[in-house]
Design a protein around this motif. Structure first.
Motif, PDB file in Angstrom:
ATOM      1  N   HIS A   1      11.628 -31.487 -42.143  1.00 26.82           N
ATOM      2  CA  HIS A   1      12.608 -31.468 -41.062  1.00 26.82           C
ATOM      3  C   HIS A   1      12.386 -30.178 -40.285  1.00 26.82           C
ATOM      4  N   LEU A   2      12.142 -30.311 -38.978  1.00 25.85           N
ATOM      5  CA  LEU A   2      11.814 -29.170 -38.124  1.00 25.85           C
ATOM      6  C   LEU A   2      12.876 -28.991 -37.049  1.00 25.85           C
ATOM      7  N   THR A   3      13.180 -27.742 -36.732  1.00 27.67           N
ATOM      8  CA  THR A   3      14.033 -27.426 -35.596  1.00 27.67           C
ATOM      9  C   THR A   3      13.254 -26.474 -34.691  1.00 27.67           C
ATOM     10  N   ASN A   4      13.171 -26.809 -33.424  1.00 27.99           N
ATOM     11  CA  ASN A   4      12.446 -25.997 -32.451  1.00 27.99           C
ATOM     12  C   ASN A   4      13.268 -24.739 -32.170  1.00 27.99           C
ATOM     13  N   VAL A   5      12.766 -23.578 -32.593  1.00 25.14           N
ATOM     14  CA  VAL A   5      13.451 -22.299 -32.373  1.00 25.14           C
ATOM     15  C   VAL A   5      12.671 -21.407 -31.407  1.00 25.14           C
ATOM     16  N   SER A   6      11.688 -21.962 -30.725  1.00 24.31           N
ATOM     17  CA  SER A   6      10.802 -21.177 -29.853  1.00 24.31           C
ATOM     18  C   SER A   6      11.440 -20.804 -28.521  1.00 24.31           C
ATOM     19  N   GLY A   7      12.513 -21.507 -28.151  1.00 25.28           N
ATOM     20  CA  GLY A   7      13.121 -21.268 -26.853  1.00 25.28           C
ATOM     21  C   GLY A   7      12.478 -22.074 -25.742  1.00 25.28           C
ATOM     22  N   GLU A   8      11.448 -22.855 -26.060  1.00 27.40           N
ATOM     23  CA  GLU A   8      10.754 -23.691 -25.081  1.00 27.40           C
ATOM     24  C   GLU A   8      10.543 -25.084 -25.670  1.00 27.40           C
ATOM     25  N   ASP A   9      10.405 -26.080 -24.802  1.00 24.82           N
ATOM     26  CA  ASP A   9      10.054 -27.416 -25.273  1.00 24.82           C
ATOM     27  C   ASP A   9       8.671 -27.349 -25.912  1.00 24.82           C
ATOM     28  N   GLN A  10       8.491 -28.075 -27.004  1.00 16.77           N
ATOM     29  CA  GLN A  10       7.217 -28.089 -27.733  1.00 16.77           C
ATOM     30  C   GLN A  10       6.826 -29.532 -28.034  1.00 16.77           C
TER      31      GLN A  10
ATOM     32  N   GLU B   1      -1.285 -44.205 -35.713  1.00 18.33           N
ATOM     33  CA  GLU B   1      -1.291 -42.872 -35.129  1.00 18.33           C
ATOM     34  C   GLU B   1      -0.282 -42.815 -33.990  1.00 18.33           C
ATOM     35  N   LYS B   2       0.459 -41.711 -33.918  1.00 18.96           N
ATOM     36  CA  LYS B   2       1.506 -41.548 -32.899  1.00 18.96           C
ATOM     37  C   LYS B   2       0.881 -40.994 -31.622  1.00 18.96           C
ATOM     38  N   GLU B   3       0.855 -41.799 -30.583  1.00 20.41           N
ATOM     39  CA  GLU B   3       0.312 -41.379 -29.288  1.00 20.41           C
ATOM     40  C   GLU B   3       1.203 -40.295 -28.698  1.00 20.41           C
ATOM     41  N   GLY B   4       0.616 -39.216 -28.232  1.00 18.72           N
ATOM     42  CA  GLY B   4       1.370 -38.154 -27.581  1.00 18.72           C
ATOM     43  C   GLY B   4       1.992 -37.137 -28.524  1.00 18.72           C
ATOM     44  N   GLY B   5       1.904 -37.357 -29.813  1.00 20.23           N
ATOM     45  CA  GLY B   5       2.428 -36.396 -30.769  1.00 20.23           C
ATOM     46  C   GLY B   5       3.932 -36.483 -30.956  1.00 20.23           C
ATOM     47  N   PHE B   6       4.494 -35.404 -31.522  1.00 19.12           N
ATOM     48  CA  PHE B   6       5.926 -35.331 -31.819  1.00 19.12           C
ATOM     49  C   PHE B   6       6.580 -34.339 -30.862  1.00 19.12           C
ATOM     50  N   PRO B   7       7.360 -34.811 -29.861  1.00 18.59           N
ATOM     51  CA  PRO B   7       7.995 -33.893 -28.910  1.00 18.59           C
ATOM     52  C   PRO B   7       9.304 -33.324 -29.469  1.00 18.59           C
ATOM     53  N   LEU B   8       9.507 -32.015 -29.258  1.00 20.17           N
ATOM     54  CA  LEU B   8      10.750 -31.348 -29.659  1.00 20.17           C
ATOM     55  C   LEU B   8      11.234 -30.484 -28.509  1.00 20.17           C
ATOM     56  N   ALA B   9      12.348 -30.862 -27.907  1.00 25.66           N
ATOM     57  CA  ALA B   9      12.947 -30.030 -26.865  1.00 25.66           C
ATOM     58  C   ALA B   9      13.487 -28.762 -27.534  1.00 25.66           C
ATOM     59  N   GLY B  10      13.786 -27.751 -26.736  1.00 30.51           N
ATOM     60  CA  GLY B  10      14.327 -26.506 -27.269  1.00 30.51           C
ATOM     61  C   GLY B  10      15.571 -26.761 -28.108  1.00 30.51           C
ATOM     62  N   GLU B  11      15.614 -26.173 -29.291  1.00 30.19           N
ATOM     63  CA  GLU B  11      16.722 -26.281 -30.256  1.00 30.19           C
ATOM     64  C   GLU B  11      16.882 -27.687 -30.844  1.00 30.19           C
ATOM     65  N   GLN B  12      15.982 -28.603 -30.558  1.00 32.90           N
ATOM     66  CA  GLN B  12      16.064 -29.958 -31.089  1.00 32.90           C
ATOM     67  C   GLN B  12      15.549 -30.007 -32.522  1.00 32.90           C
ATOM     68  N   ARG B  13      16.153 -30.874 -33.332  1.00 33.25           N
ATOM     69  CA  ARG B  13      15.719 -31.128 -34.704  1.00 33.25           C
ATOM     70  C   ARG B  13      14.895 -32.410 -34.699  1.00 33.25           C
ATOM     71  N   TYR B  14      13.799 -32.403 -35.456  1.00 32.35           N
ATOM     72  CA  TYR B  14      12.921 -33.575 -35.541  1.00 32.35           C
ATOM     73  C   TYR B  14      12.600 -33.783 -37.009  1.00 32.35           C
ATOM     74  N   GLU B  15      12.882 -34.972 -37.520  1.00 30.42           N
ATOM     75  CA  GLU B  15      12.684 -35.251 -38.938  1.00 30.42           C
ATOM     76  C   GLU B  15      11.463 -36.131 -39.156  1.00 30.42           C
ATOM     77  N   LEU B  16      10.584 -35.678 -40.037  1.00 30.89           N
ATOM     78  CA  LEU B  16       9.455 -36.479 -40.499  1.00 30.89           C
ATOM     79  C   LEU B  16       9.846 -36.982 -41.879  1.00 30.89           C
ATOM     80  N   ASN B  17      10.048 -38.300 -42.006  1.00 30.82           N
ATOM     81  CA  ASN B  17      10.564 -38.905 -43.229  1.00 30.82           C
ATOM     82  C   ASN B  17       9.686 -40.070 -43.676  1.00 30.82           C
ATOM     83  N   PRO B  18       9.722 -40.405 -44.967  1.00 28.69           N
ATOM     84  CA  PRO B  18       9.002 -41.594 -45.434  1.00 28.69           C
ATOM     85  C   PRO B  18       9.479 -42.841 -44.678  1.00 28.69           C
ATOM     86  N   GLY B  19       8.541 -43.666 -44.277  1.00 28.32           N
ATOM     87  CA  GLY B  19       8.870 -44.891 -43.559  1.00 28.32           C
ATOM     88  C   GLY B  19       9.138 -44.670 -42.086  1.00 28.32           C
TER      89      GLY B  19
END
Length: 185
Positions: A68-77, A106-124
């Motif tokens: 589980h990731l949260t973007n803390v960079s201050g920029e969209d990633q 394969e996920k086209e375009g990767g995993f986008p995370l806006a600033g301060e957004q949480r993104y979960e990589l989970n089974p299934g």
């Protein structure tokens, strides 16, 4: 029977009391098990341990990594790639419903995370796929996986291997090529 020294017991109790005086920020970090990096705060990074299924005549052994990731960079990633020494090939994957069957691709375009957004990589669901493993991954092993974002910056995360049965997605006959295209069946 051994007697406990009152000085030792008092010291142990004092240590516990002092630990209870930590700030709320420290307590939240410990409770959430989050580790903050320059790009992402990281929670619960784990990789599925492989079983004795790694056959000597089959060089396409694979497993998934989850976090589980949260973007803390201050920029969209956008996470556009990943690397791990334990795998010849590492890809960003998603699981889609193909007529009632979960199929990984394969996920086209990767995993986008806006600033301060949480993104979960989970089974299934969305996850990192480690393929053509160099060795079996045992429960408790620590696997370093480096995530790369679109700007070229990277963050290395330690994933702990654990046994997991579930999210029975269909891996199909993955045909991975150096040109990064493949087909699913």
């Amino acid at each position: 029977m051994k007697k406990f020294s009152p000085v030792l017991s008092t010291t142990a109790i004092a240590g516990l009391l002092l630990a209870g005086c930590a700030s709320d920020d420290q307590a939240e970090a410990v409770d959430d098990h989050a580790v903050e990096g320059e790009i992402f705060a990281v929670e619960d990074p784990w990789v599925r341990a492989t079983e004795v299924i790694m056959e000597t005549d089959h060089d396409h052994s694979m497993t998934g990594a989850f976090v589980h990731l949260t973007n803390v960079s201050g920029e969209d990633q956008t996470i556009v790639g990943a690397h791990a020494e334990v795998a010849e090939l590492v890809e960003l994957h998603e699981v889609i419903d193909d007529g009632g069957v979960n199929v990984m691709q394969e996920k086209e375009g990767g995993f986008p995370l806006a600033g301060e957004q949480r993104y979960e990589l989970n089974p299934g669901e969305d996850h990192i796929m480690l393929m053509d493993l160099a060795e079996e991954i045992q429960p408790g092993d620590v696997i370093d996986i480096t995530l790369e974002v679109a700007t070229g910056e990277t963050q290395t995360i330690e994933f702990v291997a654990k046994d997991f049965v579930g999210a029975q997605e269909n891996y199909g006959d993955l045909d991975h090529h150096d040109d990064e295209t493949h087909s699913e069946t």
